[in-house]
Design a protein around this motif. Structure first.
Motif, PDB file in Angstrom:
ATOM      1  N   GLU A 162       0.832  -1.199   0.000  1.00  0.00           N
ATOM      2  CA  GLU A 162       0.000   0.000   0.000  1.00  0.00           C
ATOM      3  C   GLU A 162       0.869   1.253   0.000  1.00  0.00           C
ATOM      4  O   GLU A 162       1.928   1.291   0.630  1.00  0.00           O
ATOM      5  CB  GLU A 162      -0.942  -0.006   1.205  1.00  0.00           C
ATOM      6  N   PRO A 163       0.436   2.307  -0.728  1.00  0.00           N
ATOM      7  CA  PRO A 163       1.234   3.539  -0.818  1.00  0.00           C
ATOM      8  C   PRO A 163       1.467   4.166   0.555  1.00  0.00           C
ATOM      9  O   PRO A 163       0.583   4.175   1.414  1.00  0.00           O
ATOM     10  CB  PRO A 163       0.379   4.452  -1.701  1.00  0.00           C
ATOM     11  N   LEU A 164       2.665   4.724   0.723  1.00  0.00           N
ATOM     12  CA  LEU A 164       3.069   5.308   2.001  1.00  0.00           C
ATOM     13  C   LEU A 164       3.848   6.594   1.754  1.00  0.00           C
ATOM     14  O   LEU A 164       4.716   6.644   0.879  1.00  0.00           O
ATOM     15  CB  LEU A 164       3.947   4.313   2.778  1.00  0.00           C
ATOM     16  N   VAL A 165       3.518   7.622   2.538  1.00  0.00           N
ATOM     17  CA  VAL A 165       4.272   8.880   2.553  1.00  0.00           C
ATOM     18  C   VAL A 165       4.800   9.087   3.968  1.00  0.00           C
ATOM     19  O   VAL A 165       4.058   8.922   4.942  1.00  0.00           O
ATOM     20  CB  VAL A 165       3.376  10.072   2.157  1.00  0.00           C
ATOM     21  N   VAL A 166       6.072   9.429   4.090  1.00  0.00           N
ATOM     22  CA  VAL A 166       6.656   9.819   5.372  1.00  0.00           C
ATOM     23  C   VAL A 166       7.208  11.222   5.194  1.00  0.00           C
ATOM     24  O   VAL A 166       8.078  11.456   4.340  1.00  0.00           O
ATOM     25  CB  VAL A 166       7.766   8.861   5.826  1.00  0.00           C
ATOM     26  N   ALA A 167       6.700  12.177   5.977  1.00  0.00           N
ATOM     27  CA  ALA A 167       7.084  13.570   5.790  1.00  0.00           C
ATOM     28  C   ALA A 167       7.254  14.248   7.143  1.00  0.00           C
ATOM     29  O   ALA A 167       6.633  13.852   8.130  1.00  0.00           O
ATOM     30  CB  ALA A 167       6.029  14.305   4.955  1.00  0.00           C
ATOM     31  N   GLY A 168       8.082  15.280   7.155  1.00  0.00           N
ATOM     32  CA  GLY A 168       8.233  16.036   8.385  1.00  0.00           C
ATOM     33  C   GLY A 168       9.579  16.720   8.489  1.00  0.00           C
ATOM     34  O   GLY A 168      10.334  16.825   7.518  1.00  0.00           O
ATOM     35  N   ASP A 169       9.857  17.174   9.693  1.00  0.00           N
ATOM     36  CA  ASP A 169      11.120  17.814  10.030  1.00  0.00           C
ATOM     37  C   ASP A 169      12.056  16.720  10.534  1.00  0.00           C
ATOM     38  O   ASP A 169      11.928  16.252  11.663  1.00  0.00           O
ATOM     39  CB  ASP A 169      10.875  18.886  11.101  1.00  0.00           C
ATOM     40  N   PHE A 170      13.018  16.343   9.684  1.00  0.00           N
ATOM     41  CA  PHE A 170      13.937  15.263  10.018  1.00  0.00           C
ATOM     42  C   PHE A 170      15.168  15.789  10.770  1.00  0.00           C
ATOM     43  O   PHE A 170      15.972  14.984  11.247  1.00  0.00           O
ATOM     44  CB  PHE A 170      14.391  14.545   8.748  1.00  0.00           C
ATOM     45  N   ASN A 171      15.321  17.115  10.859  1.00  0.00           N
ATOM     46  CA  ASN A 171      16.537  17.692  11.448  1.00  0.00           C
ATOM     47  C   ASN A 171      17.785  17.045  10.862  1.00  0.00           C
ATOM     48  O   ASN A 171      18.787  16.835  11.566  1.00  0.00           O
ATOM     49  CB  ASN A 171      16.517  17.542  12.979  1.00  0.00           C
ATOM     50  N   ASP A 172      17.722  16.739   9.566  1.00  0.00           N
ATOM     51  CA  ASP A 172      18.754  15.934   8.913  1.00  0.00           C
ATOM     52  C   ASP A 172      19.705  16.830   8.127  1.00  0.00           C
ATOM     53  O   ASP A 172      19.515  17.070   6.934  1.00  0.00           O
ATOM     54  CB  ASP A 172      18.088  14.900   7.996  1.00  0.00           C
ATOM     55  N   TRP A 173      20.722  17.336   8.813  1.00  0.00           N
ATOM     56  CA  TRP A 173      21.720  18.176   8.167  1.00  0.00           C
ATOM     57  C   TRP A 173      22.577  17.312   7.242  1.00  0.00           C
ATOM     58  O   TRP A 173      23.196  16.350   7.673  1.00  0.00           O
ATOM     59  CB  TRP A 173      22.590  18.845   9.215  1.00  0.00           C
ATOM     60  N   GLY A 174      22.573  17.641   5.946  1.00  0.00           N
ATOM     61  CA  GLY A 174      23.400  16.901   5.005  1.00  0.00           C
ATOM     62  C   GLY A 174      22.781  15.622   4.486  1.00  0.00           C
ATOM     63  O   GLY A 174      23.501  14.784   3.922  1.00  0.00           O
ATOM     64  N   THR A 175      21.489  15.447   4.645  1.00  0.00           N
ATOM     65  CA  THR A 175      20.750  14.256   4.152  1.00  0.00           C
ATOM     66  C   THR A 175      21.450  12.954   4.534  1.00  0.00           C
ATOM     67  O   THR A 175      21.553  12.026   3.731  1.00  0.00           O
ATOM     68  CB  THR A 175      20.528  14.314   2.625  1.00  0.00           C
ATOM     69  N   ARG A 176      21.896  12.856   5.770  1.00  0.00           N
ATOM     70  CA  ARG A 176      22.595  11.645   6.219  1.00  0.00           C
ATOM     71  C   ARG A 176      21.646  10.467   6.443  1.00  0.00           C
ATOM     72  O   ARG A 176      22.092   9.329   6.545  1.00  0.00           O
ATOM     73  CB  ARG A 176      23.372  11.951   7.503  1.00  0.00           C
ATOM     74  N   LEU A 177      20.338  10.746   6.547  1.00  0.00           N
ATOM     75  CA  LEU A 177      19.374   9.673   6.799  1.00  0.00           C
ATOM     76  C   LEU A 177      18.787   9.093   5.518  1.00  0.00           C
ATOM     77  O   LEU A 177      18.002   8.150   5.575  1.00  0.00           O
ATOM     78  CB  LEU A 177      18.236  10.201   7.680  1.00  0.00           C
ATOM     79  N   ARG A 178      19.151   9.669   4.383  1.00  0.00           N
ATOM     80  CA  ARG A 178      18.537   9.246   3.110  1.00  0.00           C
ATOM     81  C   ARG A 178      18.781   7.766   2.824  1.00  0.00           C
ATOM     82  O   ARG A 178      17.879   7.050   2.389  1.00  0.00           O
ATOM     83  CB  ARG A 178      19.050  10.110   1.970  1.00  0.00           C
ATOM     84  N   ASP A 179      19.993   7.285   3.051  1.00  0.00           N
ATOM     85  CA  ASP A 179      20.297   5.874   2.759  1.00  0.00           C
ATOM     86  C   ASP A 179      19.415   4.951   3.586  1.00  0.00           C
ATOM     87  O   ASP A 179      18.917   3.929   3.078  1.00  0.00           O
ATOM     88  CB  ASP A 179      21.771   5.570   3.028  1.00  0.00           C
ATOM     89  N   ALA A 180      19.206   5.282   4.865  1.00  0.00           N
ATOM     90  CA  ALA A 180      18.362   4.443   5.724  1.00  0.00           C
ATOM     91  C   ALA A 180      16.915   4.470   5.250  1.00  0.00           C
ATOM     92  O   ALA A 180      16.226   3.446   5.286  1.00  0.00           O
ATOM     93  CB  ALA A 180      18.460   4.915   7.171  1.00  0.00           C
ATOM     94  N   MET A 181      16.432   5.624   4.803  1.00  0.00           N
ATOM     95  CA  MET A 181      15.072   5.714   4.277  1.00  0.00           C
ATOM     96  C   MET A 181      14.949   4.933   2.973  1.00  0.00           C
ATOM     97  O   MET A 181      13.961   4.207   2.760  1.00  0.00           O
ATOM     98  CB  MET A 181      14.680   7.172   4.069  1.00  0.00           C
ATOM     99  N   ASN A 182      15.937   5.054   2.105  1.00  0.00           N
ATOM    100  CA  ASN A 182      15.922   4.297   0.851  1.00  0.00           C
ATOM    101  C   ASN A 182      15.924   2.797   1.102  1.00  0.00           C
ATOM    102  O   ASN A 182      15.291   2.027   0.365  1.00  0.00           O
ATOM    103  CB  ASN A 182      17.139   4.670  -0.003  1.00  0.00           C
ATOM    104  N   ALA A 183      16.614   2.361   2.152  1.00  0.00           N
ATOM    105  CA  ALA A 183      16.662   0.933   2.481  1.00  0.00           C
ATOM    106  C   ALA A 183      15.287   0.399   2.872  1.00  0.00           C
ATOM    107  O   ALA A 183      15.038  -0.808   2.770  1.00  0.00           O
ATOM    108  CB  ALA A 183      17.673   0.679   3.597  1.00  0.00           C
ATOM    109  N   MET A 184      14.388   1.289   3.321  1.00  0.00           N
ATOM    110  CA  MET A 184      13.005   0.896   3.635  1.00  0.00           C
ATOM    111  C   MET A 184      12.106   0.949   2.401  1.00  0.00           C
ATOM    112  O   MET A 184      10.902   0.715   2.505  1.00  0.00           O
ATOM    113  CB  MET A 184      12.407   1.828   4.695  1.00  0.00           C
TER     114      MET A 184
END
Length: 243
Positions: A162-184
């Motif tokens: 089922e389609p999923l959107v995750v949005a918000g304030d990640f406080n992610d300086w430098g997009t360091r969390l992108r790889d972990a999100m992509n892994a999901m």
């Protein structure tokens, strides 16, 4: 329906400035959110109540901020993340589409920061779409653990097809969390900078819209002097193609 328009906005509790220069911006934010014309609006730092604000500002809304900001014809969902001496605040979601159910999960990593996620299941054009609103911690280690908790929550609560959107304030300086999100299996639109913070002179992107079974098509940030006054963040607006 070919596209879904999703906005995320940290509204800084509807108040800007410090000391005697503090000013109420919640009324301007209401007009601004209507102008975004988004199907789903994910909000952070939303006050349910604040007794200090009620005393200080004569035009303080009688409704909780999520209800006050909700455009006509939309549904508002709110859950508290933090309790303070003067009230409480948390995440909210405003939806043009019907809300099926919602739930909250505490994501607090230590006693100095109260954090949580808001999960809302929507019925969009007769199909389920899940939206999760997050506001992650200020400490890098906290964000890493909170993303792991988010992954566990998604695996437990969101059907994988089922389609999923995750949005918000990640406080992610430098997009360091992108790889972990992509892994999901969650992707955002990459390829150009879309700074959202600080609003008066945006230098970095702290706010993100990730999606699964929805294809990111475009990403925009409203510009102009008025947007820099209403909050310390700018809103981020994503167009997602329905697969």
């Amino acid at each position: 329906m070919d596209t879904l328009r999703v906005a995320t906005y940290n509204i800084h509790k509807g108040v800007q400035g410090v000391g005697l220069a503090r000013r109420l911006e919640i009324h301007n934010l209401g007009h601004a959110i209507e102008q975004l014309d988004a199907d789903i609006v994910c909000l952070q730092e939303v006050r349910k109540l604040n007794r200090q604000g009620e005393r200080r500002f004569s035009r303080w809304p009688q409704q909780p901020q999520a209800d006050f900001l909700c455009p006509e014809g939309y549904c508002a969902v709110y859950e508290t993340n933090a309790y303070t001496r003067h009230g409480e605040h948390g995440n909210a979601l405003l939806s043009r589409w019907p809300v099926v159910r919602h739930r909250h999960e505490d994501m607090s990593d230590h006693r100095f920061e109260q954090r949580g996620l808001l999960h809302v299941e929507l019925e969009v054009a007769h199909r389920p779409v899940h939206a999760i609103v997050v506001h992650l911690g200020l400490i890098k280690g906290s964000r890493v653990r909170q993303i792991a908790q988010l992954g566990d929550f998604i695996a437990r609560e969101v059907p994988p097809d089922e389609p999923l959107v995750v949005a918000g304030d990640f406080n992610d300086w430098g997009t360091r969390l992108r790889d972990a999100m992509n892994a999901m299996g969650l992707a955002d639109l990459q390829g150009r900078r879309t700074p959202t913070y600080p609003s008066r002179l945006p230098l970095t992107q702290l706010d993100f819209v990730y999606a699964r079974h929805l294809k990111p098509v475009s990403l925009t940030v409203p510009r102009g002097r008025i947007w820099g006054r209403m909050s310390d963040h700018l809103p981020l607006v994503a167009e997602l193609a329905v697969e």
